[in-house]
Design a protein around this motif. Structure first.
Motif, PDB file in Angstrom:
ATOM      1  N   THR A  74       0.898  -1.391  -0.424  1.00  0.00           N
ATOM      2  CA  THR A  74       0.081   0.030   0.031  1.00  0.00           C
ATOM      3  C   THR A  74       0.803   1.410   0.480  1.00  0.00           C
ATOM      4  O   THR A  74       1.630   1.649   0.820  1.00  0.00           O
ATOM      5  CB  THR A  74      -1.254   0.245   1.276  1.00  0.00           C
ATOM      6  OG1 THR A  74      -1.260  -1.569   1.203  1.00  0.00           O
ATOM      7  CG2 THR A  74      -1.991   1.148   1.611  1.00  0.00           C
ATOM      8  N   VAL A  75      -0.032   2.315  -0.280  1.00  0.00           N
ATOM      9  CA  VAL A  75       1.222   3.497  -0.593  1.00  0.00           C
ATOM     10  C   VAL A  75       0.778   3.737   0.485  1.00  0.00           C
ATOM     11  O   VAL A  75      -0.735   4.601   0.492  1.00  0.00           O
ATOM     12  CB  VAL A  75       0.711   4.312  -2.139  1.00  0.00           C
ATOM     13  CG1 VAL A  75       1.799   5.571  -1.982  1.00  0.00           C
ATOM     14  CG2 VAL A  75       1.993   3.478  -3.304  1.00  0.00           C
ATOM     15  N   ALA A  76       1.616   4.466   0.835  1.00  0.00           N
ATOM     16  CA  ALA A  76       0.919   5.700   1.801  1.00  0.00           C
ATOM     17  C   ALA A  76       0.132   7.069   2.166  1.00  0.00           C
ATOM     18  O   ALA A  76       0.946   7.607   1.241  1.00  0.00           O
ATOM     19  CB  ALA A  76       2.057   5.957   3.828  1.00  0.00           C
ATOM     20  N   LYS A  77       0.114   7.175   2.585  1.00  0.00           N
ATOM     21  CA  LYS A  77      -1.114   9.021   2.322  1.00  0.00           C
ATOM     22  C   LYS A  77      -0.210  10.127   3.446  1.00  0.00           C
ATOM     23  O   LYS A  77       0.133   9.782   4.732  1.00  0.00           O
ATOM     24  CB  LYS A  77      -1.998   8.726   2.183  1.00  0.00           C
ATOM     25  CG  LYS A  77      -2.749   8.156   2.032  1.00  0.00           C
ATOM     26  CD  LYS A  77      -4.415   8.614   1.962  1.00  0.00           C
ATOM     27  CE  LYS A  77      -5.763   8.395   0.212  1.00  0.00           C
ATOM     28  NZ  LYS A  77      -5.158   6.757   0.467  1.00  0.00           N
ATOM     29  N   PRO A  78       0.327  11.211   3.002  1.00  0.00           N
ATOM     30  CA  PRO A  78       0.721  12.067   3.924  1.00  0.00           C
ATOM     31  C   PRO A  78      -0.083  12.291   5.557  1.00  0.00           C
ATOM     32  O   PRO A  78      -1.061  12.327   5.112  1.00  0.00           O
ATOM     33  CB  PRO A  78       0.580  13.363   3.563  1.00  0.00           C
ATOM     34  CG  PRO A  78       0.408  12.730   1.857  1.00  0.00           C
ATOM     35  CD  PRO A  78      -0.283  11.913   1.690  1.00  0.00           C
ATOM     36  N   VAL A  79       1.237  12.493   6.746  1.00  0.00           N
ATOM     37  CA  VAL A  79      -0.444  12.648   7.471  1.00  0.00           C
ATOM     38  C   VAL A  79      -0.635  14.160   7.515  1.00  0.00           C
ATOM     39  O   VAL A  79       0.524  14.913   7.166  1.00  0.00           O
ATOM     40  CB  VAL A  79       0.846  12.569   9.085  1.00  0.00           C
ATOM     41  CG1 VAL A  79       0.697  12.999  10.278  1.00  0.00           C
ATOM     42  CG2 VAL A  79       1.351  11.464   9.101  1.00  0.00           C
ATOM     43  N   ALA A  80      -1.937  14.543   7.692  1.00  0.00           N
ATOM     44  CA  ALA A  80      -2.493  15.313   7.938  1.00  0.00           C
ATOM     45  C   ALA A  80      -2.316  16.766   9.152  1.00  0.00           C
ATOM     46  O   ALA A  80      -1.565  18.132   8.341  1.00  0.00           O
ATOM     47  CB  ALA A  80      -4.226  15.429   7.858  1.00  0.00           C
ATOM     48  N   ALA A  81      -1.998  16.354  10.115  1.00  0.00           N
ATOM     49  CA  ALA A  81      -1.593  16.712  12.120  1.00  0.00           C
ATOM     50  C   ALA A  81      -0.563  16.005  12.146  1.00  0.00           C
ATOM     51  O   ALA A  81      -1.449  14.603  12.647  1.00  0.00           O
ATOM     52  CB  ALA A  81      -3.056  17.647  11.815  1.00  0.00           C
TER      53      ALA A  81
END
Ligand code: K1U
Ligand code: ZN
Length: 169
Positions: A16-23
């Motif tokens: 799975t390609v990780a998504k950016p941490v939002a906060a």
């Protein structure tokens, strides 16, 4: 603090390609603490969120001899790579007992947020540079065995599946 289960190759969730941490909030700080505890417990020098089935761009690393200098890198981005590379012998907590050579940049510069949400520029060479590259690969859904030949990779896959079946018995 909790110890988190580590996914083992060939679990498809490792791709799975990780998504950016939002906060960088309380949830992320708790995840960092759990990942650091899990990395120390597993005797690793690094751990990516992907390996604990969290698909956000977060890695923890500690290459110190004393195991008392954890680094947290949130939303890491490679901003510079050296023109030279070397063949690094590496292992992976998600592929226990397997070690092989992977071509890595000799040095890297990485921009990331730390555990307090502050922006940092990290210049790394040696083991730290190798570990950063290995962990950033995990965030892209890449496990180091994917750099090996299809023959080696298939042998490792068969060995891992057999070990997992035996552990379930
Ligand atoms: O991400 C992981 O699976 C952790 C992995 C990181 C890594 C090891 C070797 C080269 C690059 C990145 C490990 O910690 S594997 C096991 C290990 O314990 C180790 C490897 C080299 C030196 C010291 C320890
Ligand atoms: Zn790994």
């Amino acid at each position: 603090m909790a110890l988190l289960p580590i996914l083992c190759f060939p679990d498809p969730r490792l791709h799975t390609v990780a998504k950016p941490v939002a906060a960088v909030d309380a949830r992320i700080r708790a995840l960092c603490a759990d990942m650091i505890a899990t990395m120390y417990d597993a005797k690793g020098i690094g751990l990516a969120a992907t390996q604990v089935d969290v698909h956000e761009r977060l890695i923890v690393i500690d290459v110190s001899e004393e195991r008392d200098a954890p680094l947290v890198l949130i939303n890491p981005e490679l901003v510079w790579t050296s023109p030279t590379t070397h063949l690094n012998e590496e292992g992976c907590l998600s592929v226990p007992g397997v070690y092989d050579g992977v071509q890595r940049f000799d040095a890297v510069r990485v921009r990331a947020l730390d555990g307090a949400g502050q922006s940092r520029l990290i210049e790394a060479d040696g083991l730290l540079a190798d570990c950063i590259q290995h962990e950033m690969d995990h965030l892209m859904g890449r496990v180091f065995v994917e750099y090996l030949s299809p023959l080696k990779r298939n042998r490792i896959k068969t060995k891992m599946l057999k070990a997992q079946r035996e552990a379930e018995r």
